[in-house]
Design a protein around this motif. Structure first.
Motif, PDB file in Angstrom:
ATOM      1  N   UNK A 118       0.763  -1.224   0.078  1.00 49.18           N
ATOM      2  CA  UNK A 118       0.137   0.012  -0.161  1.00 49.18           C
ATOM      3  C   UNK A 118       0.794   1.269   0.029  1.00 49.18           C
ATOM      4  N   UNK A 119       0.510   2.099  -0.679  1.00 51.75           N
ATOM      5  CA  UNK A 119       0.909   3.640  -0.486  1.00 51.75           C
ATOM      6  C   UNK A 119       0.328   4.353   0.663  1.00 51.75           C
ATOM      7  N   UNK A 120       1.138   4.827   1.460  1.00 51.64           N
ATOM      8  CA  UNK A 120       0.466   5.523   2.766  1.00 51.64           C
ATOM      9  C   UNK A 120       1.107   7.029   2.799  1.00 51.64           C
ATOM     10  N   UNK A 121       0.058   7.753   2.858  1.00 56.30           N
ATOM     11  CA  UNK A 121       0.702   9.183   3.303  1.00 56.30           C
ATOM     12  C   UNK A 121       0.074  10.041   4.324  1.00 56.30           C
ATOM     13  N   UNK A 122       0.696  10.496   5.281  1.00 58.75           N
ATOM     14  CA  UNK A 122       0.050  11.069   6.362  1.00 58.75           C
ATOM     15  C   UNK A 122      -0.605  12.422   5.959  1.00 58.75           C
ATOM     16  N   UNK A 123      -1.750  12.578   6.321  1.00 56.78           N
ATOM     17  CA  UNK A 123      -2.484  13.866   5.938  1.00 56.78           C
ATOM     18  C   UNK A 123      -1.888  15.043   5.967  1.00 56.78           C
ATOM     19  N   UNK A 124      -1.057  15.342   7.243  1.00 55.59           N
ATOM     20  CA  UNK A 124      -0.501  16.573   7.592  1.00 55.59           C
ATOM     21  C   UNK A 124       0.749  16.744   6.573  1.00 55.59           C
TER      22      UNK A 124
END
Length: 208
Positions: A118-124
């Motif tokens: 999975x690609x994962x990106x913290x919203x902040x």
């Protein structure tokens, strides 16, 4: 077992992160490096599943190293930890971008998610970098809808536990309407049809 290579220039922080990660029985730190150059050499010999790179305010070397890792070892997954919001970090082509302010449990979850493709990106991290992020995803990820934020994964966990939108709204301090919109977005991203399928998906992905 998910094998992790830790990259951090500060010994105390590096050891703290290693201790945190190895508390989970599914994760193992098989090596550590002080910088990107050392990490590249270790990737050749250790072949980790995940490379966790701590990028400081002057992290050009680490970003360049991450870019080289993705070129030389495309099967390896890379997660970048950063304390600042800077669109240049996206040029690394990593599989995950997280702020150092996240909880330890969130970091563990992120490692497992990225290990499961999975690609994962913290919203902040994305705040203020939406246009750059869109360009990044178009370049590195032909199916951007497969990416989920930590907030979305957290919400999926609550759905798998059988909580209603109202209950989740109370836990996350959001409106019930906002929760409904997030769920709709998750269904669209994951190509699933309903909350039941989301719950099954959460179990398969070991979110719960």
């Amino acid at each position: 077992m998910i094998n992790v290579l830790m990259v951090n220039g500060t010994r105390l922080l590096r050891e703290s992160l290693i201790y945190l990660i190895e508390k989970d029985s599914e994760l193992k730190v098989i090596g550590s490096a002080e910088n990107g150059v050392q990490a590249l050499e270790l990737c050749k010999t250790l072949a980790p599943d995940i490379v966790l790179i701590d990028v400081d305010s002057s992290g050009c070397e680490e970003i360049d190293a991450a870019r080289l890792m993705k070129t030389r070892f495309p099967h390896m997954k890379i997660i970048i930890l950063t304390s600042h919001k800077d669109s240049k970090i996206f040029t690394a082509g990593a599989d995950g971008y997280l702020l150092k302010s996240i909880k330890g449990s969130e970091l563990i979850l992120a490692v497992k998610c990225v290990a499961n493709n999975m690609k994962l990106f913290h919203q902040d991290v994305l705040d203020g970098s939406e246009m750059f992020f869109e360009n990044y995803m178009n370049k590195y990820e032909p199916r951007p809808d497969s990416s989920l934020t930590i907030r979305e994964i957290e919400l999926i966990k609550y759905i798998a536990e059988g909580k209603t939108n109202k209950e989740i709204a109370g836990i996350l301090y959001l409106s019930e309407g906002r929760i409904k919109n997030i769920v709709t977005g998750i269904l669209k991203k994951s190509a699933l049809q309903d909350r039941t399928q989301l719950a099954v998906y959460a179990i398969k992905q070991r979110y719960v």
